[in-house]
Design an enzyme around this catalytic site. Structure first.
Site, PDB file in Angstrom:
ATOM      1  N   ASP A  81      -4.535  10.922   8.361  1.00 31.46           N
ATOM      2  CA  ASP A  81      -5.058   9.821   7.634  1.00 31.46           C
ATOM      3  C   ASP A  81      -5.075   8.457   8.553  1.00 31.46           C
ATOM      4  OD1 ASP A  81      -6.247  11.518   5.865  1.00 31.46           O
ATOM      5  OD2 ASP A  81      -4.707  10.642   4.219  1.00 31.46           O
TER       6      ASP A  81
ATOM      7  N   ARG B 262       9.270   1.591  -0.033  1.00 30.88           N
ATOM      8  CA  ARG B 262       7.929   0.664   0.271  1.00 30.88           C
ATOM      9  C   ARG B 262       8.398  -0.944   0.622  1.00 30.88           C
ATOM     10  NH1 ARG B 262       6.069   5.057   1.678  1.00 30.88           N
ATOM     11  NH2 ARG B 262       5.080   6.599   0.245  1.00 30.88           N
TER      12      ARG B 262
ATOM     13  N   ASP C 217       2.162   3.923  -4.992  1.00 33.11           N
ATOM     14  CA  ASP C 217       2.469   3.043  -3.703  1.00 33.11           C
ATOM     15  C   ASP C 217       1.599   2.078  -3.124  1.00 33.11           C
ATOM     16  OD1 ASP C 217       4.686   4.852  -3.177  1.00 33.11           O
ATOM     17  OD2 ASP C 217       3.974   6.215  -2.425  1.00 33.11           O
TER      18      ASP C 217
ATOM     19  N   SER D 295       0.721  16.814  -1.129  1.00 35.06           N
ATOM     20  CA  SER D 295       1.155  15.476  -0.602  1.00 35.06           C
ATOM     21  C   SER D 295       2.503  15.118  -0.592  1.00 35.06           C
ATOM     22  CB  SER D 295       0.330  14.589  -1.627  1.00 35.06           C
ATOM     23  OG  SER D 295       0.780  13.221  -1.359  1.00 35.06           O
TER      24      SER D 295
HETATM   25  N1  ARG Z   1       5.296   9.535  -7.905  1.00 35.49           N
HETATM   26  C1  ARG Z   1       6.458   9.175  -6.953  1.00 35.49           C
HETATM   27  C2  ARG Z   1       6.334   7.720  -7.008  1.00 35.49           C
HETATM   28  O1  ARG Z   1       5.398   6.874  -7.342  1.00 35.49           O
HETATM   29  C3  ARG Z   1       6.305   9.820  -5.464  1.00 35.49           C
HETATM   30  C4  ARG Z   1       5.208   9.244  -4.683  1.00 35.49           C
HETATM   31  C5  ARG Z   1       5.253   9.727  -3.280  1.00 35.49           C
HETATM   32  N2  ARG Z   1       3.968  10.182  -2.575  1.00 35.49           N
HETATM   33  C6  ARG Z   1       3.709  11.469  -2.472  1.00 35.49           C
HETATM   34  N3  ARG Z   1       2.716  11.606  -1.816  1.00 35.49           N
HETATM   35  N4  ARG Z   1       4.277  12.468  -2.997  1.00 35.49           N
HETATM   36  O2  ARG Z   1       7.364   7.003  -6.321  1.00 35.49           O
END
Ligand code: ARG
Length: 401
Positions: free
Chosen positions: A14, A95, A124, A175
């Site tokens: 991506d 992040r 995110d 993911s």
């Molecule tokens: N749900 C978790 C959070 O919001 C992890 C998100 C991470 N992304 C993923 N592609 N699993 O912090």
């Protein structure tokens, strides 16, 4: 001068496609920024070369592993932060450190805009954009997957049409986001919340057919931070790495939850955080002997609020900063050793010692010679129950009226 956009680059399909996609949609030059937060996998140099091959005018890579461990994972540990009582904030704390480097790169390369590869459904995007707004209020934000409609099918078609040097065939139904503090896996088969995760989902933790012998470890802390493992000095990063390995081999730190996203969706997530969960368990047990009761009770509330703020993308907020000051103050005496056994998916504490402990053997002992004056308990209980007793007498009177 041509406008410049800094892109948070992972090296995957991506964000590789996003380089050219953003260029075509905006006419801007793209600077790819890859940040190492201990996610493992490919070398940063390979990722840098790929960004340039995909059309980036510059590629900036940052080794933020120690910075991430010291300034993001350690505060999470001091807070014993578990969102909804389960999730040690793996992605949520990565992040803000990535944002720091994006903003830094934007300054260095005179970019006006920062881009990230998040969809419009997750947390995110919020964490990136709130962070960027806070650290670089003059910077604009774009999200090609969300704002420029870069779907996966389009990404594959684009990569093939342009002959980009990226794997487009490998079909990973999940993911995944990972760093040294843990790993998060979602989507695909996991979206049916009755489906149990299959073994192939896990990477940081083993599912041993024949479990290895229990592993006993001693973790030494100084003011809330791990400083040695089995007597060998470690940095925070090394402590996490070492416990990822040892606790991971014992299957410690697997978490399967349906959590409340900031955008209002409940979502299923599988986490693996062997080092983080072993450290949080040890740290909490050390706090149990070194933090005074009322401070400890209050801290549990602060920790929960801290976890919610960080989950919700408020890492750089004033309230988070104030809570940090409280948490930091509580860590003054959180020093000492915790012994724990890693086995069968569990990290169980079985010994603790500290020079700054509040555990008083002479007060606690049931053997003769204790210093606790039991005769004082009777009066204490009388007064402790007084307020409820008076209220209860009133209730009885009132029901007879
Ligand atoms: N749900 C978790 C959070 O919001 C992890 C998100 C991470 N992304 C993923 N592609 N699993 O912090």
């Amino acid at each position: 001068m041509t406008e410049r956009i800094v892109l948070a680059y992972s090296g995957g399909l991506d964000t590789s496609v996003a380089i050219g996609w953003i260029g075509e949609a905006t006419g801007a030059e793209v600077i790819a920024v890859a940040v190492d937060v201990g996610q493992g996998g490919e070398s940063l140099e390979d990722i840098r070369q790929r960004a340039l091959a995909c059309g980036a005018v510059e590629a900036y890579v940052a080794d933020a592993r120690d910075e991430f461990a010291n300034e993001y994972a350690m505060p999470t540990l001091k807070a014993n932060a578990l969102y909804q009582g389960h999730y040690p904030l793996v992605s949520a704390i990565s992040r803000p450190v990535i944002v720091k480097h994006l903003v830094k790169a934007a300054r260095e390369f005179s970019a006006t805009t920062v881009a990230h590869g998040c969809t419009g459904k997750g947390n995110d995007q919020v964490r990136f954009e709130v962070g960027i707004q806070t650290l670089g209020p003059d910077l604009k934000c774009i999200a090609p997957v969300r704002d420029l409609a870069l779907t996966r099918d389009k990404a594959i078609a684009f990569a093939e049409a342009k002959g980009l040097p990226i794997e487009t065939t490998k079909k990973n139904p999940y993911s995944i986001d990972q760093n040294v503090w843990g790993r998060a896996v979602e989507t695909g088969y996991l979206e049916d919340i009755w489906n149990a995760p299959t073994k192939d989902i896990y990477d940081y933790t083993a599912t041993p057919e024949f479990p290895p012998a229990p592993d006993e470890v001693i973790i030494s802390f100084l003011q809330g931070v791990p400083v040695a493992i089995d007597g060998v000095k470690v940095s925070p990063l090394q402590a996490i790495q070492e416990l990822n390995r040892r606790a991971g081999a014992q299957g410690v730190g697997r978490i399967d939850v349906v959590e409340d996203r900031l955008v209002g969706i409940k979502s299923r997530e599988i986490y693996e955080a062997p080092g983080a969960m072993a450290l949080i368990t040890a740290h909490k047990h050390l706090e149990d002997i070194t933090i005074e009761r009322e401070q400890a009770r209050f801290k549990a509330n602060v920790s929960q609020r801290w976890a919610e703020l960080v989950y919700d993308g408020q890492w750089f907020s004033p309230l988070k900063r104030s809570l940090d000051a409280f948490i930091e103050d509580t860590q003054q005496y959180v020093s000492g050793d915790i012994r724990m056994t890693l086995h069968g998916g569990q990290a169980i504490v079985n010994g603790r010692r500290s020079e700054t402990s509040l555990y008083d053997f002479d007060l606690a002992t049931y053997d003769t010679g204790d210093t606790f004056d039991q005769s004082q308990a009777k009066g204490f209980i009388e007064l402790w129950g007084m307020s409820s007793k008076v209220a209860s007498q009133r209730d009885q009177r009132a029901s007879g009226l």
